[in-house]
Design an enzyme around this catalytic site. Structure first.
Site, PDB file in Angstrom:
ATOM      1  N   ARG A 114       0.866  -1.189   0.000  1.00 54.03           N
ATOM      2  CA  ARG A 114       0.000   0.000   0.000  1.00 54.03           C
ATOM      3  C   ARG A 114       0.896   1.230   0.000  1.00 54.03           C
ATOM      4  O   ARG A 114       1.787   1.352   0.847  1.00 54.03           O
ATOM      5  CB  ARG A 114      -0.913   0.044   1.229  1.00 54.03           C
ATOM      6  CG  ARG A 114      -1.541   1.425   1.430  1.00 54.03           C
ATOM      7  CD  ARG A 114      -2.575   1.506   2.516  1.00 54.03           C
ATOM      8  NE  ARG A 114      -3.796   0.841   2.107  1.00 54.03           N
ATOM      9  CZ  ARG A 114      -4.984   1.050   2.680  1.00 54.03           C
ATOM     10  NH1 ARG A 114      -5.095   1.903   3.673  1.00 54.03           N
ATOM     11  NH2 ARG A 114      -6.046   0.407   2.265  1.00 54.03           N
ATOM     12  N   HIS A 141      -7.606   0.730  -6.092  1.00 55.84           N
ATOM     13  CA  HIS A 141      -7.769  -0.025  -4.842  1.00 55.84           C
ATOM     14  C   HIS A 141      -8.481  -1.349  -5.190  1.00 55.84           C
ATOM     15  O   HIS A 141      -9.650  -1.546  -4.872  1.00 55.84           O
ATOM     16  CB  HIS A 141      -8.600   0.816  -3.862  1.00 55.84           C
ATOM     17  CG  HIS A 141      -8.538   0.364  -2.440  1.00 55.84           C
ATOM     18  ND1 HIS A 141      -7.757  -0.699  -2.021  1.00 55.84           N
ATOM     19  CD2 HIS A 141      -9.169   0.825  -1.318  1.00 55.84           C
ATOM     20  CE1 HIS A 141      -7.906  -0.855  -0.715  1.00 55.84           C
ATOM     21  NE2 HIS A 141      -8.762   0.052  -0.267  1.00 55.84           N
ATOM     22  N   GLN A 144     -10.349  -3.704  -2.640  1.00 56.89           N
ATOM     23  CA  GLN A 144     -11.618  -3.101  -2.208  1.00 56.89           C
ATOM     24  C   GLN A 144     -12.717  -3.413  -3.230  1.00 56.89           C
ATOM     25  O   GLN A 144     -13.871  -3.664  -2.864  1.00 56.89           O
ATOM     26  CB  GLN A 144     -11.431  -1.578  -2.080  1.00 56.89           C
ATOM     27  CG  GLN A 144     -12.692  -0.829  -1.679  1.00 56.89           C
ATOM     28  CD  GLN A 144     -13.045  -0.992  -0.204  1.00 56.89           C
ATOM     29  OE1 GLN A 144     -12.201  -0.812   0.654  1.00 56.89           O
ATOM     30  NE2 GLN A 144     -14.291  -1.346   0.082  1.00 56.89           N
ATOM     31  N   ASP A 237     -16.836   8.306  -0.876  1.00 53.81           N
ATOM     32  CA  ASP A 237     -15.546   8.099  -0.206  1.00 53.81           C
ATOM     33  C   ASP A 237     -15.152   9.453   0.390  1.00 53.81           C
ATOM     34  O   ASP A 237     -15.765  10.487   0.065  1.00 53.81           O
ATOM     35  CB  ASP A 237     -14.517   7.627  -1.253  1.00 53.81           C
ATOM     36  CG  ASP A 237     -13.122   7.399  -0.678  1.00 53.81           C
ATOM     37  OD1 ASP A 237     -13.007   7.203   0.554  1.00 53.81           O
ATOM     38  OD2 ASP A 237     -12.148   7.420  -1.457  1.00 53.81           O
ATOM     39  N   CYS A 278     -16.120   2.838   1.195  1.00 49.51           N
ATOM     40  CA  CYS A 278     -14.990   1.939   1.492  1.00 49.51           C
ATOM     41  C   CYS A 278     -14.537   2.064   2.944  1.00 49.51           C
ATOM     42  O   CYS A 278     -13.926   1.141   3.473  1.00 49.51           O
ATOM     43  CB  CYS A 278     -13.844   2.220   0.534  1.00 49.51           C
ATOM     44  SG  CYS A 278     -13.334   3.950   0.516  1.00 49.51           S
ATOM     45  N   ARG A 323     -13.957  -7.445   2.932  1.00 48.57           N
ATOM     46  CA  ARG A 323     -12.545  -7.227   2.596  1.00 48.57           C
ATOM     47  C   ARG A 323     -11.738  -8.470   2.935  1.00 48.57           C
ATOM     48  O   ARG A 323     -10.854  -8.867   2.191  1.00 48.57           O
ATOM     49  CB  ARG A 323     -11.973  -6.031   3.385  1.00 48.57           C
ATOM     50  CG  ARG A 323     -12.609  -4.671   3.104  1.00 48.57           C
ATOM     51  CD  ARG A 323     -12.433  -4.226   1.679  1.00 48.57           C
ATOM     52  NE  ARG A 323     -11.056  -4.340   1.226  1.00 48.57           N
ATOM     53  CZ  ARG A 323     -10.073  -3.503   1.574  1.00 48.57           C
ATOM     54  NH1 ARG A 323     -10.303  -2.463   2.324  1.00 48.57           N
ATOM     55  NH2 ARG A 323      -8.849  -3.675   1.101  1.00 48.57           N
TER      56      ARG A 323
HETATM   57  N1  NVA Z   1      -9.594   7.482  -1.197  1.00 44.37           N
HETATM   58  C1  NVA Z   1      -9.242   6.987   0.105  1.00 44.37           C
HETATM   59  C2  NVA Z   1      -9.548   5.529   0.217  1.00 44.37           C
HETATM   60  C3  NVA Z   1      -9.291   4.931   1.577  1.00 44.37           C
HETATM   61  C4  NVA Z   1      -9.602   3.479   1.644  1.00 44.37           C
HETATM   62  C5  NVA Z   1      -7.768   7.255   0.357  1.00 44.37           C
HETATM   63  O1  NVA Z   1      -6.964   6.994  -0.550  1.00 44.37           O
HETATM   64  O2  NVA Z   1      -7.434   7.749   1.424  1.00 44.37           O
HETATM   65  N1   CP Z   2     -11.162   0.697   2.939  1.00 41.29           N
HETATM   66  C1   CP Z   2      -9.876   0.610   3.321  1.00 41.29           C
HETATM   67  O1   CP Z   2      -8.973   0.351   2.520  1.00 41.29           O
HETATM   68  O2   CP Z   2      -9.676   0.809   4.641  1.00 41.29           O
HETATM   69  P1   CP Z   2      -8.270   0.937   5.384  1.00 41.29           P
HETATM   70  O3   CP Z   2      -7.647   2.229   4.927  1.00 41.29           O
HETATM   71  O4   CP Z   2      -8.603   0.940   6.851  1.00 41.29           O
HETATM   72  O5   CP Z   2      -7.421  -0.235   4.990  1.00 41.29           O
END
Ligand code: NVA
Ligand code: CP
Length: 335
Positions: A114, A141, A144, A237, A278, A323
């Site tokens: 990540r 993602h 997800q 989101d 998400c 998930r």
């Molecule tokens: N768009 C958000 C998704 C988190 C799961 C981020 O990248 O912070």
């Molecule tokens: N939805 C998601 O990816 O959550 P986290 O950032 O907690 O992993």
């Protein structure tokens, strides 16, 4: 269906049938877990020879769901995990991605990553000799997406023909990924947001080409009434994603407030509609960032009202649970 040795970097790399296979496998693994059934290597050959393997989990950004999903899924399959973050490892600061990939490949059977740009996880996969899984980048993602598709399928019994409207910042990982997921699965995707937050033209074109083959459609609109009318899924989101500068909050709140999911949006979609996110979500003032923005801009919620978030139409916690089952499917299918 043989996905052994494959990376899982973005849904664009997978066929509709491969995605269907992963969702189906996740559903079976979920049922197994719910019934407390032990793994049967005869009927579930994919789960054979996983016990005793090791996987590395690299998180250059924070996570609750994705990290926990990987750790629990791995443990259920008899696989050990090592968690690496930016502060406690050499990744990125003192060691290049290419070198990290080669070091970890010599000790681990798979690597989750990540972080920031999609090109980083693609580079990791290029140099790694083991499967690499994208746990979120700025652009995509994909794990997800599998959880979201499983949740939609569980709810409606199908994916094809489902109308999904995404409200908010549609240029980032969630908007991009949902547009690709809908295009692949024959679903109708609408980005309902301010023009400057529409997904990039090139990706829209790519998805429209896919859509022509699967019966999907891609619509971009600034009109909330038209964009949310009769939608089966209303998805949003956070308005500011991880890695973005704090300075963007003000302009983001201004531009995206008209696209907040509230009870009027849900009523316009109809009683059949479900609400998805998400997570994490700013639906109240019970978080540090939520409180800070609340004080600064005089608001009590951002992308979704607390009323919708807590309503019977909201499936956000089923989505979060999924998930784990879908990440387990990805690990089991590719290792
Ligand atoms: N768009 C958000 C998704 C988190 C799961 C981020 O990248 O912070
Ligand atoms: N939805 C998601 O990816 O959550 P986290 O950032 O907690 O992993």
């Amino acid at each position: 269906m043989d996905l052994k040795g494959r990376d899982f970097l973005k849904l664009l790399d997978f066929t509709t049938e491969e995605i269907e296979f992963l969702i189906k496998l996740a559903g079976e693994l979920k049922e197994n877990k719910k019934k407390g059934k032990p793994i049967n290597p005869r009927t579930q050959p994919l789960l054979n020879n996983l016990a005793g393997k090791n996987i590395a989990l690299i998180f250059e950004k924070a996570s609750t769901r994705t990290r926990c999903a990987f750790e629990v899924a791995a443990r259920d399959l008899g696989i050990a995990t090592t968690y690496l973050d930016a502060a406690g490892s050499q990744v990125g600061r003192k060691e290049s991605i290419a070198d990290t990939a080669r070091v970890l490949s010599s000790m681990y059977d798979g690597i989750e990553y990540r972080g920031f740009g999609q090109e980083i996880v693609e580079e990791l996969a290029k140099y790694a000799q083991v499967p690499v899984w994208n746990g979120l980048t700025d652009e995509f993602h994909p794990t997800q997406m599998l959880a979201d598709l499983l949740t939609i399928k569980e709810h409606f019994g199908r994916l094809k023909g489902i109308k999904l409207t995404y409200m908010g910042d549609a240029r980032f990982n969630m908007g991009n990924s949902l547009m690709v997921a809908c295009a692949k699965m024959g679903m109708h995707f609408t980005a309902c947001t301010a023009k400057e937050y529409f997904p990039a033209k090139e990706l829209v074109e790519q998805c429209r080409t896919l859509a022509a083959k699967t019966g999907a459609s891609i619509t971009l609109t600034e009109d909330v009434d038209a964009g949310t009318k009769d939608a089966d899924v209303i998805y949003t989101d956070v308005w500011v994603s991880m890695g973005e500068a704090d300075e963007v909050w003000e302009s983001r709140i201004k531009a995206l407030t008209p696209y907040k999911v509230d009870s009027k949006v849900m009523r316009n979609a109809g009683r059949q509609a479900i609400f998805m996110h998400c997570l994490p979500a700013f639906h109240d003032l019970k978080t540090a960032v939520g409180r800070e923005m609340g004080e600064k801009f005089g608001i009590t919620e951002m992308e979704v009202t607390d009323e919708v978030f807590e309503s019977a139409q909201s499936v956000v916690f089923e989505e979060a649970e999924n998930r784990m089952h879908t990440i387990k499917a990805v690990i089991a299918a590719t290792l």
